[in-house]
Design a protein around this motif. Structure first.
Motif, mmCIF file in Angstrom:
data_model
loop_
_atom_site.group_PDB
_atom_site.id
_atom_site.type_symbol
_atom_site.label_atom_id
_atom_site.label_comp_id
_atom_site.label_asym_id
_atom_site.label_seq_id
_atom_site.Cartn_x
_atom_site.Cartn_y
_atom_site.Cartn_z
ATOM 1 N N GLN A 106 0.857 -1.180 0.000
ATOM 2 C CA GLN A 106 0.000 0.000 0.000
ATOM 3 C C GLN A 106 0.895 1.233 0.000
ATOM 4 N N VAL A 107 0.684 2.125 -0.930
ATOM 5 C CA VAL A 107 1.539 3.300 -1.086
ATOM 6 C C VAL A 107 0.819 4.527 -0.529
ATOM 7 N N ASP A 108 1.443 5.155 0.469
ATOM 8 C CA ASP A 108 0.925 6.401 1.038
ATOM 9 C C ASP A 108 1.775 7.535 0.466
ATOM 10 N N ILE A 109 1.278 8.147 -0.589
ATOM 11 C CA ILE A 109 2.064 9.167 -1.295
ATOM 12 C C ILE A 109 2.368 10.356 -0.392
ATOM 13 N N SER A 110 1.416 10.765 0.421
ATOM 14 C CA SER A 110 1.645 11.927 1.287
ATOM 15 C C SER A 110 2.741 11.634 2.312
ATOM 16 N N ARG A 111 2.814 10.394 2.830
ATOM 17 C CA ARG A 111 3.874 10.039 3.780
ATOM 18 C C ARG A 111 5.238 10.087 3.083
ATOM 19 N N ILE A 112 5.328 9.520 1.893
ATOM 20 C CA ILE A 112 6.604 9.524 1.169
ATOM 21 C C ILE A 112 7.034 10.948 0.857
ATOM 22 N N ASP A 113 6.087 11.804 0.470
ATOM 23 C CA ASP A 113 6.420 13.209 0.217
ATOM 24 C C ASP A 113 6.928 13.889 1.489
ATOM 25 N N ALA A 114 6.315 13.575 2.625
ATOM 26 C CA ALA A 114 6.755 14.170 3.894
ATOM 27 C C ALA A 114 8.162 13.712 4.249
ATOM 28 N N LEU A 115 8.476 12.442 4.016
ATOM 29 C CA LEU A 115 9.823 11.941 4.276
ATOM 30 C C LEU A 115 10.849 12.639 3.381
ATOM 31 N N ARG A 116 10.455 12.935 2.161
ATOM 32 C CA ARG A 116 11.381 13.615 1.231
ATOM 33 C C ARG A 116 11.635 15.061 1.638
ATOM 34 N N GLN A 117 10.763 15.612 2.492
ATOM 35 C CA GLN A 117 10.944 16.989 2.944
ATOM 36 C C GLN A 117 11.807 17.107 4.198
ATOM 37 N N LEU A 118 12.234 15.964 4.764
ATOM 38 C CA LEU A 118 13.101 16.018 5.938
ATOM 39 C C LEU A 118 14.426 16.696 5.584
ATOM 40 N N PRO A 119 15.123 17.291 6.578
ATOM 41 C CA PRO A 119 16.406 17.936 6.300
ATOM 42 C C PRO A 119 17.390 17.000 5.600
ATOM 43 N N VAL A 120 18.225 17.572 4.756
ATOM 44 C CA VAL A 120 19.177 16.783 3.964
ATOM 45 C C VAL A 120 20.072 15.938 4.857
ATOM 46 N N ALA A 121 20.415 16.449 6.049
ATOM 47 C CA ALA A 121 21.324 15.716 6.944
ATOM 48 C C ALA A 121 20.758 14.359 7.341
ATOM 49 N N CYS A 122 19.424 14.217 7.354
ATOM 50 C CA CYS A 122 18.824 12.935 7.736
ATOM 51 C C CYS A 122 19.196 11.822 6.771
ATOM 52 N N ALA A 123 19.475 12.179 5.518
ATOM 53 C CA ALA A 123 19.804 11.163 4.518
ATOM 54 C C ALA A 123 21.123 10.457 4.823
ATOM 55 N N SER A 124 21.951 11.030 5.706
ATOM 56 C CA SER A 124 23.193 10.364 6.095
ATOM 57 C C SER A 124 22.957 9.254 7.106
ATOM 58 N N HIS A 125 21.767 9.251 7.706
ATOM 59 C CA HIS A 125 21.489 8.304 8.787
ATOM 60 C C HIS A 125 20.323 7.376 8.488
ATOM 61 N N ALA A 126 19.664 7.548 7.354
ATOM 62 C CA ALA A 126 18.505 6.711 7.021
ATOM 63 C C ALA A 126 18.347 6.637 5.513
ATOM 64 N N THR A 127 17.768 5.539 5.038
ATOM 65 C CA THR A 127 17.504 5.373 3.604
ATOM 66 C C THR A 127 16.171 6.038 3.283
ATOM 67 N N LEU A 128 16.202 7.339 3.073
ATOM 68 C CA LEU A 128 14.989 8.105 2.806
ATOM 69 C C LEU A 128 14.596 7.986 1.332
ATOM 70 N N PRO A 129 13.297 8.113 1.027
ATOM 71 C CA PRO A 129 12.866 8.081 -0.368
ATOM 72 C C PRO A 129 13.479 9.221 -1.171
ATOM 73 N N GLN A 130 13.911 8.902 -2.384
ATOM 74 C CA GLN A 130 14.423 9.916 -3.305
ATOM 75 C C GLN A 130 13.410 10.253 -4.391
ATOM 76 N N HIS A 131 12.660 9.233 -4.849
ATOM 77 C CA HIS A 131 11.656 9.419 -5.902
ATOM 78 C C HIS A 131 10.455 8.531 -5.614
ATOM 79 N N LEU A 132 9.285 9.007 -5.965
ATOM 80 C CA LEU A 132 8.112 8.147 -6.026
ATOM 81 C C LEU A 132 8.206 7.286 -7.279
ATOM 82 N N LEU A 133 7.693 6.084 -7.203
ATOM 83 C CA LEU A 133 7.781 5.164 -8.324
ATOM 84 C C LEU A 133 6.378 4.726 -8.741
ATOM 85 N N TYR A 134 6.142 4.745 -10.060
ATOM 86 C CA TYR A 134 4.850 4.351 -10.610
ATOM 87 C C TYR A 134 5.049 3.226 -11.624
ATOM 88 N N ARG A 135 4.035 2.406 -11.765
ATOM 89 C CA ARG A 135 4.068 1.406 -12.828
ATOM 90 C C ARG A 135 3.942 2.117 -14.180
#
Length: 482
Positions: free
Chosen positions: A48-77
């Motif tokens: 189940q894909v929650d687009i709003s959650r993935i968008d919110a994760l992508r808005q986290l500060p850039v520094a968080c990407a050093s400590h977690a595998t954050l989403p970079q792109h949404l993916l569609y079929r």
């Protein structure tokens, strides 16, 4: 089988859905290797894909990407030449060939499969994990499902700290995107779930950071002592009680006042055999007052100090221990009469002066070298703690504001006892960090005399003295490989 996908920015991606191309699988979806624009990435296909959650994760500060595998792109079929329904997201790829799961570092059978690993590396792994959790908490993230399967140690791009701890499954993080938009963490592992969350509907429960504090303490305990803190205990009253039931009932065998009939097993070291500070931190972590659990920032301070104290065992070449304590692993083996903790290899412990910027002690006159080393180390340590203390004071301000909101209104009584305990705890911590007033004055006077002597000794030492005001020690690289 190969399927076509497209990112939200229009980039095409082909994904081979084969077992040998799969990096992981869980309750929420599967993770596969892929390549996007010539760069290796990982793709998580979600049920189940929650687009709003993935968008919110992508808005986290850039520094968080050093400590977690954050989403970079949404993916569609991709069907009939156009974008179809959402399928998941693209994230950085953690290569399993060059990384190490935390789950492998608890079991001595797993450790034997590594080419090189020591107890000193275990301390460093715990330190790196605490640093990553502290960084995510500082940006408002509550990890929620903090467990060993979601923690990996992987090479870092930073030349001074070649390894880092990375948190996986970021789509389960608890975050607040706005005042009206909250994303809950609805999953957990029973052995890492704080007792106050047991029985709650996690999909509707807003977690406090203290629940991560509990899970982090369990992981640190497992990394350092190679056992779950509630396991390997002798309970004559209920010998078959499950670990998660022990957690709910607070049956920590190393508590200050353990229930009658509950005592630790002799087959693992007690935290007091490593350090009294470590034992006290675990007692607070697994005690009844959740507001006194050590935060990740506190663990960073404690583990950084412990890491610098680790030395090889003089009796057993594959053991390490703090320099001011007997080897706890040798003590366990004497108690049970057999070897249980044969780490894969030994490593040479670098001198404390090699941690951080090199200091040329040989340029000093012999009569002042030892004194300068001592005060240099103290000054660097104090400066390193300053930012952590600031974080702690900010957290304390939030805690006290919560007390005021809960008990300070016109219809409530102030819980004076709870407030007094909180203030007393902070006074003790600050006293431990800074020492007594007399000692602080003495250190200041000695430091002033040493600084004046250093200026007369050489220009090099003068530079080092100025660097003391802006240098903090960096963690050296771990020695483990697999």
């Amino acid at each position: 089988m190969e399927q076509q996908y497209v990112t939200d920015s229009g980039e095409r991606l082909k994904l081979r859905l084969k077992p040998n191309n799969r990096l992981g699988v869980g309750g929420q979806g599967q993770v596969f290797r892929a390549t996007l624009a010539g760069v290796p990435v990982a793709v998580k296909l979600l049920r189940q894909v929650d687009i709003s959650r993935i968008d919110a994760l992508r808005q986290l500060p850039v520094a968080c990407a050093s400590h977690a595998t954050l989403p970079q792109h949404l993916l569609y079929r991709y069907r009939r030449g156009s974008k179809a329904e959402p399928a998941g997201y693209v994230m950085p790829c953690i290569d399993p060939e060059t990384s190490l799961s935390a789950a492998r570092l608890f079991n001595f059978e797993e450790l034997k499969l590594l080419k090189r690993f020591t107890w000193r590396d275990a301390v460093l792994a715990a330190l790196l994990l605490a640093e990553s959790v502290a960084a995510l908490h500082a940006d408002g993230v509550v990890i929620g499902d903090l467990n060993p399967e979601n923690v990996v140690f992987t090479p870092s791009a930073n030349a001074k700290a070649k390894w880092r701890a990375v948190l996986l499954d970021s789509d389960s993080f608890q975050i607040q995107a706005s005042a009206s938009q909250r994303f809950y963490c609805g999953v957990t592992r029973p052995l890492y779930t704080a007792p106050e969350l047991v029985g709650c509907d996690l999909s509707q429960t807003w977690r406090q950071a203290s629940s991560d504090h509990f899970a982090l303490a369990v992981l640190i305990y497992q990394l350092l002592l190679h056992d779950h803190p509630y396991d390997n205990a002798i309970n004559t009253a209920e010998p078959d009680l499950a670990i998660n039931d022990k957690i709910c009932r607070g049956l920590y065998p190393h508590a200050k006042a353990a229930p009658a009939g509950l005592r630790p097993s002799p087959a693992r070291p007690a935290p007091t055999e490593v350090s009294s500070a470590l034992a006290e931190a675990f007692q607070r972590s697994f005690g009844p007052d959740i507001q006194f659990r050590p935060s990740p920032a506190e663990w960073v301070l404690l583990l950084r100090d412990l890491y610098q104290q680790v030395v090889p065992c003089s009796r057993t070449e594959y053991h390490h221990h703090p320099r001011d304590k007997p080897c706890p692993w040798c003590a366990v083996e004497r108690r049970i009469g057999q070897s249980i903790c044969r780490f894969p290899n030994q490593s040479v412990v670098p001198p404390v002066s090699s941690i951080g910027r090199a200091v040329h002690w040989e340029k000093l006159e012999p009569s002042m070298r030892d004194a300068f080393k001592c005060h240099y180390a103290r000054a660097v340590s104090m400066l390193a703690r300053r930012s952590v203390i600031s974080q702690q004071l900010l957290q304390s301000d939030n805690d006290l504001q919560g007390l005021l909101n809960s008990h300070g209104g016109s219809s409530h009584w102030l819980d004076q006892a709870l407030l007094d305990r909180r203030i007393s705890s902070w006074s003790n911590q600050l006293r431990n960090w800074f020492g007594s007033e007399d000692n602080a004055i003495m250190r200041g006077e000695v430091a002033e005399r040493l600084t004046k002597s250093a200026h007369l000794n050489s220009e090099l030492v003068s530079t080092n003295c100025r660097n003391l005001q802006r240098t903090t020690p960096k963690t050296t690289t771990p020695t483990y490989q697999h």
